[in-house]
Design a protein around this motif. Structure first.
Motif, PDB file in Angstrom:
ATOM      1  N   PHE A 186       8.902  -7.887   0.201  1.00  0.00           N
ATOM      2  CA  PHE A 186       7.848  -8.353  -0.703  1.00  0.00           C
ATOM      3  C   PHE A 186       6.462  -8.191  -0.089  1.00  0.00           C
ATOM      4  O   PHE A 186       5.534  -7.695  -0.744  1.00  0.00           O
ATOM      5  CB  PHE A 186       8.081  -9.806  -1.100  1.00  0.00           C
ATOM      6  N   GLU A 187       6.308  -8.620   1.174  1.00  0.00           N
ATOM      7  CA  GLU A 187       4.999  -8.489   1.813  1.00  0.00           C
ATOM      8  C   GLU A 187       4.630  -7.025   2.016  1.00  0.00           C
ATOM      9  O   GLU A 187       3.462  -6.640   1.934  1.00  0.00           O
ATOM     10  CB  GLU A 187       4.977  -9.236   3.151  1.00  0.00           C
ATOM     11  N   SER A 188       5.651  -6.195   2.291  1.00  0.00           N
ATOM     12  CA  SER A 188       5.388  -4.755   2.416  1.00  0.00           C
ATOM     13  C   SER A 188       4.916  -4.181   1.088  1.00  0.00           C
ATOM     14  O   SER A 188       4.019  -3.329   1.046  1.00  0.00           O
ATOM     15  CB  SER A 188       6.652  -4.027   2.884  1.00  0.00           C
ATOM     16  N   LEU A 189       5.507  -4.659   0.005  1.00  0.00           N
ATOM     17  CA  LEU A 189       5.099  -4.222  -1.329  1.00  0.00           C
ATOM     18  C   LEU A 189       3.646  -4.620  -1.598  1.00  0.00           C
ATOM     19  O   LEU A 189       2.851  -3.819  -2.110  1.00  0.00           O
ATOM     20  CB  LEU A 189       6.024  -4.842  -2.375  1.00  0.00           C
ATOM     21  N   ALA A 190       3.292  -5.858  -1.237  1.00  0.00           N
ATOM     22  CA  ALA A 190       1.914  -6.335  -1.426  1.00  0.00           C
ATOM     23  C   ALA A 190       0.935  -5.527  -0.573  1.00  0.00           C
ATOM     24  O   ALA A 190      -0.165  -5.169  -1.023  1.00  0.00           O
ATOM     25  CB  ALA A 190       1.830  -7.817  -1.065  1.00  0.00           C
ATOM     26  N   TYR A 191       1.346  -5.229   0.651  1.00  0.00           N
ATOM     27  CA  TYR A 191       0.497  -4.450   1.562  1.00  0.00           C
ATOM     28  C   TYR A 191       0.240  -3.056   1.000  1.00  0.00           C
ATOM     29  O   TYR A 191      -0.913  -2.586   0.952  1.00  0.00           O
ATOM     30  CB  TYR A 191       1.189  -4.366   2.927  1.00  0.00           C
ATOM     31  N   GLU A 192       1.297  -2.391   0.559  1.00  0.00           N
ATOM     32  CA  GLU A 192       1.148  -1.023   0.038  1.00  0.00           C
ATOM     33  C   GLU A 192       0.287  -0.998  -1.228  1.00  0.00           C
ATOM     34  O   GLU A 192      -0.542  -0.094  -1.408  1.00  0.00           O
ATOM     35  CB  GLU A 192       2.531  -0.442  -0.248  1.00  0.00           C
ATOM     36  N   GLY A 193       0.469  -1.995  -2.083  1.00  0.00           N
ATOM     37  CA  GLY A 193      -0.345  -2.072  -3.290  1.00  0.00           C
ATOM     38  C   GLY A 193      -1.819  -2.284  -2.972  1.00  0.00           C
ATOM     39  O   GLY A 193      -2.706  -1.690  -3.605  1.00  0.00           O
ATOM     40  N   THR A 194      -2.087  -3.120  -1.963  1.00  0.00           N
ATOM     41  CA  THR A 194      -3.473  -3.398  -1.568  1.00  0.00           C
ATOM     42  C   THR A 194      -4.128  -2.148  -0.985  1.00  0.00           C
ATOM     43  O   THR A 194      -5.302  -1.851  -1.279  1.00  0.00           O
ATOM     44  CB  THR A 194      -3.519  -4.545  -0.541  1.00  0.00           C
ATOM     45  N   ILE A 195      -3.387  -1.410  -0.174  1.00  0.00           N
ATOM     46  CA  ILE A 195      -3.904  -0.165   0.397  1.00  0.00           C
ATOM     47  C   ILE A 195      -4.313   0.802  -0.715  1.00  0.00           C
ATOM     48  O   ILE A 195      -5.403   1.409  -0.685  1.00  0.00           O
ATOM     49  CB  ILE A 195      -2.840   0.495   1.300  1.00  0.00           C
ATOM     50  N   ARG A 196      -3.446   0.964  -1.699  1.00  0.00           N
ATOM     51  CA  ARG A 196      -3.742   1.906  -2.794  1.00  0.00           C
ATOM     52  C   ARG A 196      -4.998   1.491  -3.555  1.00  0.00           C
ATOM     53  O   ARG A 196      -5.813   2.338  -3.946  1.00  0.00           O
ATOM     54  CB  ARG A 196      -2.542   2.007  -3.747  1.00  0.00           C
ATOM     55  N   LYS A 197      -5.168   0.174  -3.777  1.00  0.00           N
ATOM     56  CA  LYS A 197      -6.368  -0.297  -4.476  1.00  0.00           C
ATOM     57  C   LYS A 197      -7.622  -0.026  -3.645  1.00  0.00           C
ATOM     58  O   LYS A 197      -8.678   0.336  -4.180  1.00  0.00           O
ATOM     59  CB  LYS A 197      -6.255  -1.799  -4.777  1.00  0.00           C
ATOM     60  N   LEU A 198      -7.525  -0.212  -2.319  1.00  0.00           N
ATOM     61  CA  LEU A 198      -8.678   0.047  -1.450  1.00  0.00           C
ATOM     62  C   LEU A 198      -9.098   1.521  -1.523  1.00  0.00           C
ATOM     63  O   LEU A 198     -10.296   1.835  -1.570  1.00  0.00           O
ATOM     64  CB  LEU A 198      -8.341  -0.330   0.000  1.00  0.00           C
TER      65      LEU A 198
ATOM     66  N   LEU B 262      -6.025   5.687   5.114  1.00  0.00           N
ATOM     67  CA  LEU B 262      -5.369   4.379   5.031  1.00  0.00           C
ATOM     68  C   LEU B 262      -3.972   4.480   4.418  1.00  0.00           C
ATOM     69  O   LEU B 262      -3.106   3.647   4.714  1.00  0.00           O
ATOM     70  CB  LEU B 262      -6.210   3.403   4.199  1.00  0.00           C
ATOM     71  N   LEU B 263      -3.758   5.495   3.571  1.00  0.00           N
ATOM     72  CA  LEU B 263      -2.462   5.638   2.896  1.00  0.00           C
ATOM     73  C   LEU B 263      -1.332   5.921   3.873  1.00  0.00           C
ATOM     74  O   LEU B 263      -0.157   5.738   3.537  1.00  0.00           O
ATOM     75  CB  LEU B 263      -2.532   6.751   1.849  1.00  0.00           C
ATOM     76  N   ASP B 264      -1.663   6.353   5.091  1.00  0.00           N
ATOM     77  CA  ASP B 264      -0.648   6.639   6.109  1.00  0.00           C
ATOM     78  C   ASP B 264      -0.334   5.419   6.972  1.00  0.00           C
ATOM     79  O   ASP B 264       0.555   5.482   7.825  1.00  0.00           O
ATOM     80  CB  ASP B 264      -1.116   7.782   7.018  1.00  0.00           C
ATOM     81  N   TRP B 265      -1.059   4.340   6.771  1.00  0.00           N
ATOM     82  CA  TRP B 265      -0.847   3.152   7.596  1.00  0.00           C
ATOM     83  C   TRP B 265       0.476   2.483   7.250  1.00  0.00           C
ATOM     84  O   TRP B 265       0.982   2.600   6.126  1.00  0.00           O
ATOM     85  CB  TRP B 265      -1.985   2.153   7.396  1.00  0.00           C
ATOM     86  N   THR B 266       1.020   1.756   8.229  1.00  0.00           N
ATOM     87  CA  THR B 266       2.255   0.999   8.026  1.00  0.00           C
ATOM     88  C   THR B 266       2.019  -0.474   8.327  1.00  0.00           C
ATOM     89  O   THR B 266       1.021  -0.832   8.972  1.00  0.00           O
ATOM     90  CB  THR B 266       3.383   1.540   8.924  1.00  0.00           C
TER      91      THR B 266
END
Length: 540
Positions: free
Chosen positions: A75-87, A97-101
C-alpha cells in the motif's frame, strides 16, 4: 440501541475462536471456552489511565489503519509511486524521479521534518534532538547541536515550519522528501526553479492530495483488497462480543461510503468458502456508521456540518434533521434507507460528534471508547475538544508488537547497559575527586605523582568504558531500527512519540482485535509510576 443481536449468530459460526499469531501459537477470543488464557506480550493492551469498561456504553472505531491494517510493502509503495507520477507529470519535476524506488522500512513514526532545512529529526520528550539527518546524510554532533541545541531559542517543532510524521500513511512522503533533499543538493539544476526545501515538501503534499482527489489509490485497493489489507479474522468476533455485552458499536471514518463499503466487506463480509460478499451484511456489526467525517473537525463543538443519511444501495445522500429522516421534496413521508432489509445500522455522511451522541443516546463523552491510529486526528482531538473528560481512547500502534518482543529478548542487554552507565558515573566521580585533591598545595611531590598516575589510568579506563557503553547502546538501538532505533525511546528518555502516546491515549496496543482477548467488562489499570529516586531504593 439493542446490543445483543441474534441475527448474527449464524454468520458467526463460520469464524473460529482461535486466532493465530505470527509464531503460530494459538490465541483465543475471550468469550470462547478456550479464552481467558495468558496473552502473548505482543498482543497485550497497555494502560496509561484507569479505564473501567463497565462505564463504557459505546465503542467506536476508525477504519483506515485501525480496523483495516494496510500492508506497507504494497500500500505504501502504491502511494509512493502515485506521488512520484504526480510530481513529474503534474508539478514539473524531473523524469529521473520515475526511476526512484521506495524502502518502506526506512522511515518510522514519531519523526519530525524540518521543512526549511531539509532535515529529518528524532527527539525525546523534552524536544531535544537526538538523531538528525539531512536527507539521508547523518548530521554530525556539532551540526546538530549548532542547529537545534540552543535551549534559549528552542523551537516548538510544530507547523508551519515542521511536519510531524505521526501516521503510517506519512512514511512514504517522508521518504520521498529525504530523496528530494539529496537530489536537490546534488543536482540543483534538475529541480524546478525556486524550489527550496520547503517548496519541495509543499509539492510532495500537493502530489499526495492529488492522488487522493482522483481516487487512484482507493481504486487500486478496491480491485484487490487482499493485496493491500491484512486479513484479520478476529475483527468480527470482537465486534460480536462487544455487542453481546450490551454496548453500541460505531464506525467514524474520513473515507466516503463507496470505499468504506468495499473495505468493510473485505474485513467482515466473509463467507464459509473464504470469499467475500458484496452486500451490506457487515452493517449488522454496527449501530451507526459515519463516513466522510472530516476528522479532526468532526470533534469540534462549533462544527456546523450537515448530517446526511446514506442510502447504501445507491449511495444517495438524504437530508436529515440532525439525524431524523426528512421528507424529500415532492413526498409527504421520509424515505428510509435499506427499505425491506433487516438492518439496524444507519449510515451517514458528515455531521459532528454532537450528532453521533444524539444518535447513540450518549449522555457523557466519558461513556465512549474510541479506537484509532492517529494521535492528532483520532486521539488528541477527541480528548481535547470534547467536554471536561473527552472520549476515552485507545491508540493502535502496529509497530508495538515487534518492539515489545524485542524488549523482552534484549532485557539482559538493557540491564548490562545500565551497569555500564553506572560504571561510567563512578569512574567520573573518582576522576573529579582526584583532580580536586591535586589542587591543594600541601600535597607532597611523590604523592602528587602517584595521584597523577592514578588519574591517567582512570581517564584511560573512562574512555574504554565510554566506548564500550556507546557501542553496546548503538547495537541495542539498531536491533529495533538501523537508523532511528527504538520507537518509544530517544537515548535514555522516552521519545516524543512515546510522550504523546502517554499523554493522550488511555490505552494503547498493537492491533484493534486485541480487544477480543480481554473481557468486555475489564477494568484496565495503569502500572505504578516511578521517579528517579525510587529506582535504586526499589532495586529496579
Amino acid at each position: 440501541m439493542e446490543g445483543n443481536h441474534k441475527d448474527v449468530d449464524d454468520v458467526m459460526l463460520q469464524f473460529k475462536h482461535k486466532v493465530s499469531n505470527d509464531d503460530g501459537q494459538g490465541l483465543f477470543i475471550w468469550s470462547s471456552p478456550q479464552g481467558g488464557c495468558q496473552i502473548d506480550i505482543g498482543k497485550r493492551i497497555f494502560c496509561n489511565r484507569s479505564l473501567n469498561m463497565k462505564n463504557i456504553v459505546a465503542v467506536g472505531f476508525d477504519m483506515d489503519y485501525t480496523l483495516a491494517q494496510y500492508m506497507p510493502e504494497t500500500f505504501e509503495s502504491l502511494a509512493y509511486e502515485g506521488t512520484i507520477r504526480k510530481l513529474v507529470y503534474d508539478l514539473g519535476y524531473h523524469p529521473e524521479l520515475l526511476d526512484w524506488t521506495f524502502d518502506w522500512k526506512y522511515m518510522v513514526r514519531g519523526l519530525v521534518l524540518d521543512k526549511k532545512r531539509g532535515n529529518i529529526l528524532k527527539m525525546d520528550r523534552h524536544k531535544y534532538v537526538k538523531v538528525a539527518y539531512h536527507g539521508f546524510r547523518e548530521m554530525s554532533k556539532e551540526d546538530k547541536v549548532g542547529t537545534y541545541g540552543n535551549t534559549l531559542t528552542r523551537d516548538s517543532f510544530d507547523e508551519p515550519d515542521y511536519a510531524l510524521i505521526d501516521t503510517l500513511f506519512s512514511l512514504a512522503e517522508a521518504y520521498l522528501f529525504a530523496q528530494l533533499v539529496d537530489f536537490r543538493d546534488k543536482n540543483p539544476s534538475k529541480i524546478p526553479d525556486g524550489a527550496d526545501y520547503s517548496r519541495m515538501y509543499k509539492d510532495v503534499r500537493a502530489a499526495v492530495d492529488l492522488c487522493h482527489r482522483d481516487g487512484t489509490l482507493k481504486q487500486m485497493v478496491a480491485k484487490d483488497p487482499k493485496k493491500y489489507i491484512n486479513d484479520d479474522t478476529s475483527i468480527v468476533p470482537m465486534l460480536k462480543m462487544l455487542r453481546d455485552s450490551g454496548r453500541s458499536t460505531f464506525l467514524v471514518t474520513n473515507s466516503l461510503w463507496d470505499y468504506t463499503n468495499i473495505v468493510m466487506n473485505f474485513l467482515c463480509g466473509r463467507k464459509m468458502d473464504g470469499s467475500t460478499t458484496s452486500n451490506f451484511d457487515w452493517l449488522q456489526y454496527f449501530d451507526v456508521v459515519i463516513t466522510g467525517s472530516a476528522k479532526p473537525g468532526f470533534f469540534h463543538d462549533d462544527n456546523r456540518a450537515n448530517l446526511f443519511e446514506v442510502e447504501p444501495e445507491s449511495g444517495m445522500l438524504l437530508n436529515t434533521d440532525n439525524g431524523t429522516p426528512m421528507p424529500q421534496v415532492g413526498s409527504t413521508s421520509p424515505r428510509f434507507p435499506l427499505k425491506g432489509l433487516k438492518k439496524t445500522c444507519r449510515v451517514f455522511q458528515g455531521g459532528s460528534v454532537g450528532h453521533l451522541h444524539k444518535l447513540l443516546s450518549i449522555e457523557s463523552s466519558s461513556q465512549v471508547l474510541y479506537v484509532g491510529d492517529h494521535i492528532y486526528g483520532d486521539i488528541l482531538r477527541s480528548k481535547k475538544v470534547l467536554d471536561i473528560s473527552g472520549w476515552r481512547t485507545m491508540l493502535v500502534v502496529p509497530e508495538l508488537e515487534r518492539e515489545v518482543k524485542l524488549l523482552w529478548e534484549l532485557r539482559d542487554t538493557r540491564k548490562q547497559l545500565r551497569l555500564l552507565r553506572n560504571e561510567r558515573d563512578l569512574i567520573e566521580d573518582d576522576i573529579h575527586h582526584l583532580k580536586w585533591s591535586l589542587k591543594f598545595e600541601g600535597v607532597q611531590p611523590d604523592e602528587k605523582q602517584m595521584l597523577a598516575t592514578e588519574l591517567s589510568q582512570l581517564e584511560s579506563q573512562k574512555e574504554k568504558v565510554r566506548l564500550r557503553h556507546q557501542l553496546s547502546q548503538r547495537e541495542c538501538h539498531q536491533k529495533f531500527h538501523n537508523v532511528w532505533g527504538q520507537l518509544m525511546k530517544a537515548g535514555y528518555q522516552n521519545s516524543r512519540f512515546a510522550h504523546q502516546v502517554e499523554r493522550f491515549a488511555c490505552l494503547y496496543t498493537s492491533q484493534v482485535s486485541n480487544l477480543s482477548l480481554y473481557s468486555p467488562d475489564k477494568y484496565y489499570r495503569p502500572s505504578e509510576d516511578f521517579m528517579p529516586h525510587e529506582f535504586d531504593i526499589l532495586g529496579m
